[in-house]
Design a protein around this motif. Sequence first.
Motif, PDB file in Angstrom:
ATOM      1  N   GLU A 169      42.229  47.432  33.326  1.00  0.00           N
ATOM      2  CA  GLU A 169      40.755  46.809  33.256  1.00  0.00           C
ATOM      3  C   GLU A 169      40.962  45.564  33.864  1.00  0.00           C
ATOM      4  O   GLU A 169      40.197  45.044  34.679  1.00  0.00           O
ATOM      5  CB  GLU A 169      40.136  46.684  31.961  1.00  0.00           C
ATOM      6  CG  GLU A 169      38.901  46.148  31.659  1.00  0.00           C
ATOM      7  CD  GLU A 169      38.584  45.822  30.314  1.00  0.00           C
ATOM      8  OE1 GLU A 169      39.294  46.027  29.444  1.00  0.00           O
ATOM      9  OE2 GLU A 169      37.217  45.271  30.143  1.00  0.00           O
ATOM     10  N   ALA A 170      42.027  44.881  33.498  1.00  0.00           N
ATOM     11  CA  ALA A 170      42.484  43.519  33.969  1.00  0.00           C
ATOM     12  C   ALA A 170      42.452  43.495  35.438  1.00  0.00           C
ATOM     13  O   ALA A 170      42.050  42.502  36.216  1.00  0.00           O
ATOM     14  CB  ALA A 170      43.689  42.677  33.488  1.00  0.00           C
ATOM     15  N   LEU A 171      43.192  44.485  36.001  1.00  0.00           N
ATOM     16  CA  LEU A 171      43.438  44.474  37.678  1.00  0.00           C
ATOM     17  C   LEU A 171      42.181  44.606  38.285  1.00  0.00           C
ATOM     18  O   LEU A 171      41.871  44.389  39.486  1.00  0.00           O
ATOM     19  CB  LEU A 171      44.477  45.643  37.778  1.00  0.00           C
ATOM     20  CG  LEU A 171      46.038  45.050  37.588  1.00  0.00           C
ATOM     21  CD1 LEU A 171      46.902  46.091  37.674  1.00  0.00           C
ATOM     22  CD2 LEU A 171      46.081  43.880  38.709  1.00  0.00           C
ATOM     23  N   ALA A 172      41.189  45.762  37.525  1.00  0.00           N
ATOM     24  CA  ALA A 172      39.872  45.810  38.247  1.00  0.00           C
ATOM     25  C   ALA A 172      38.995  44.597  38.356  1.00  0.00           C
ATOM     26  O   ALA A 172      38.467  44.261  39.401  1.00  0.00           O
ATOM     27  CB  ALA A 172      39.145  46.916  37.557  1.00  0.00           C
ATOM     28  N   MET A 173      39.196  43.859  37.253  1.00  0.00           N
ATOM     29  CA  MET A 173      38.466  42.574  37.101  1.00  0.00           C
ATOM     30  C   MET A 173      38.988  41.645  38.201  1.00  0.00           C
ATOM     31  O   MET A 173      37.946  40.995  38.838  1.00  0.00           O
ATOM     32  CB  MET A 173      38.522  42.000  35.690  1.00  0.00           C
ATOM     33  CG  MET A 173      37.482  40.969  35.589  1.00  0.00           C
ATOM     34  SD  MET A 173      37.664  39.972  34.013  1.00  0.00           S
ATOM     35  CE  MET A 173      37.295  41.470  32.842  1.00  0.00           C
ATOM     36  N   ALA A 174      40.117  41.597  38.362  1.00  0.00           N
ATOM     37  CA  ALA A 174      40.742  40.396  38.961  1.00  0.00           C
ATOM     38  C   ALA A 174      40.463  40.978  40.620  1.00  0.00           C
ATOM     39  O   ALA A 174      40.521  39.996  41.241  1.00  0.00           O
ATOM     40  CB  ALA A 174      42.440  40.433  38.933  1.00  0.00           C
ATOM     41  N   GLY A 175      40.399  41.961  40.986  1.00  0.00           N
ATOM     42  CA  GLY A 175      40.184  42.427  42.490  1.00  0.00           C
ATOM     43  C   GLY A 175      41.332  42.580  43.235  1.00  0.00           C
ATOM     44  O   GLY A 175      42.328  42.305  42.704  1.00  0.00           O
ATOM     45  N   PRO A 176      40.992  43.197  44.584  1.00  0.00           N
ATOM     46  CA  PRO A 176      42.241  43.122  45.382  1.00  0.00           C
ATOM     47  C   PRO A 176      43.010  42.171  45.811  1.00  0.00           C
ATOM     48  O   PRO A 176      42.389  40.847  45.765  1.00  0.00           O
ATOM     49  CB  PRO A 176      41.978  44.111  46.523  1.00  0.00           C
ATOM     50  CG  PRO A 176      40.329  43.678  46.404  1.00  0.00           C
ATOM     51  CD  PRO A 176      39.736  43.228  45.213  1.00  0.00           C
TER      52      PRO A 176
END
Lengths: 397, 89
Positions: free
Chosen positions: A81-88
Motif C-alpha cells: 500500500e505504501a509503495l502504491a501511494m508513493a508512486g513510481p
Amino acid sequence: MRRVVITGAGTVNALAQDVPGTLQAMAQGRSGIGPLAFRDVERLAIRIGAQVQGWDETRFSPRELALYDRFTQFAVAAADEALAMAGPGLGPATGVIIGSAAGGIATWEDSYRAVFQEGKSRVPPLVVPRLMMNAPASHISMRHGLRGPAFAVSSACASSNHAIGLAFRMIRDGQAQAMLAGGAEAMLCFGGVKAWEGLRVLSPDGCRPFDARRNGMVMGEGAAVFVLEAAEAAAARGAVALAEVAGFGMTADAGDIVVPSGQGAAEAMEQALAEAGLTPQEVGYINAHGTGTQVNDRTEVAAIKQVFGPSASHLMVSSTKAMHGHAIGATGAIELLACILALRDGIVPPTLGLSHPDPACDLDHVPNESRRAHLDAALSNAFAFGGLNAVLALRRA
Amino acid sequence: MRGKTAETVIAILAAQALIDPSDIRLDASMDSLGLDSLGLVEAIFAIEEAFDISVPFNPADPAESTGFDSATVAGLVAAVEDLIAQKAG
C-alpha cells in the motif's frame, strides 16, 4: 543535511486494513478492541485484544504463504500500500528497515506444538525463514526489487520508532535516497498473550490511558510501513508529502528492565526537538506511548512536563492505543498515522476510555472525541521495556 | 500403470511445482519439474508426512546424501516404496 518527507503509507491493524480506513476510524474515535479469537483462547485469563479481523490470506500465493508468518503478511501488505501511494520512481537503491519485537512467534508456537504436544518427529521445512526477525524486510525487498540497506531492528515496543528514526537519519545524512520503514507484530496467539499475562500488565476489560480507573494495557497486532525519501527527490518526481520527519531522539534508561525512569524518556524528547530545530512552543500534539498502565502514564506525563515546562499546558497529548491496541513492535508505526492525521488533516485523534482523569495525568489528553486543530509539529513517543526510548519529531509538510 | 504410492508422490510434486499431476511422467527428471530448492524440501516434507517415513535427503548435497536415485520421479517413487517396505518390515 537533507530534509526527509513521508510520501507513502500503508497499514494493517485492528481498525482497518488500509490507511484511509485507519485514519477515518481514528478521526471517529472507534475502537478495534474486542474478544480474542484463536486456538486455545479459552485457556487464557486475558481474552480481549485489538485483533485484525477478517484477514484474507488468499491475497498471497500458496508459495508466499508457506514463507510468510502472520507478521510478515501484515508487513508485506502494508508495504504494498505504501509503495502504491508513493508512486513510481523510487529506484532500486531504496532500503527497508522493519521493526518487530517478537518476529514470527506463531511459527515458533506451531512448530513447538507439533514436536512437544503432538509428538511429531519433524516440523515444516520453512520454519526458520518464516520466523526470522528480518523476514518482513527481506520479503519487501525481494517483492519490489529494493536493493538498498535492508534489515530488522528489535527494541520491544520502540521497534517501529527506531526503524523509522534510523531510516530518517540515513536519508538525511545521504546514505540512502529513499527507505521503507515501519514495524510489524503478530503476538495475538496463545503463546504470545500467555507470555504477556505473566507480567500482569494486561487489562481484562479495556484500555483506558490516563484514566484513574485504568487497569493495564490491551494488546494489538498489525503493521504500518512508510516511504521516506529526500524532500528534493520527492518533489522532483512529483510525489505528495504526507508529513516531514524532522528529528529523532533515542536514549536508554540504563535503569530497570521494565519500569521506565522518566529521565531517559525526557532526554529522547529533548533530542528529537533539538534535531528538528523545534521549540516546545511549536509542538501542538504528542502521540503518547500511553499504554494504560499506571507506571507508564504517570512517568510519561511527568517527563513531558519536564521537557515542555509551561508549554505543556498548551499541548494535546493523546494515546491512540485504546483504538488500535498496543501493537508492540508495530505500535509506533501505527501511531505515526495518528500524527499524520493530526498534521495533514488537522484532526487530533482522541484518547478513548477517558472519563475519570488520573489527577497525576492532567494534560489535555483529548478525551473520547477527536478535535480539529491546525498544527505545525508533533512528537510520537515510544518507550520500550528494556528502558529503550525512541521519539520521532514531525512537521506538517 | 502408476501405483498408489506413485500417485501420491506425483500429487505432492505437482502441488509444489504448481502444475497438473497428469503433466508429470514417471521418467521425468526432477529438474524438469521446475521445483526450486525450497519447493523440493517442502515436497520431501509432505512425502514424509503422507507416508510417515523419513526420507534421507539433503538438498545441500543431493548426490551424496540420498542413497537413492533422486534424478527422476521414478527414482523418488522407488525410494519411497523402499522406505515404506522397511517400515513395514
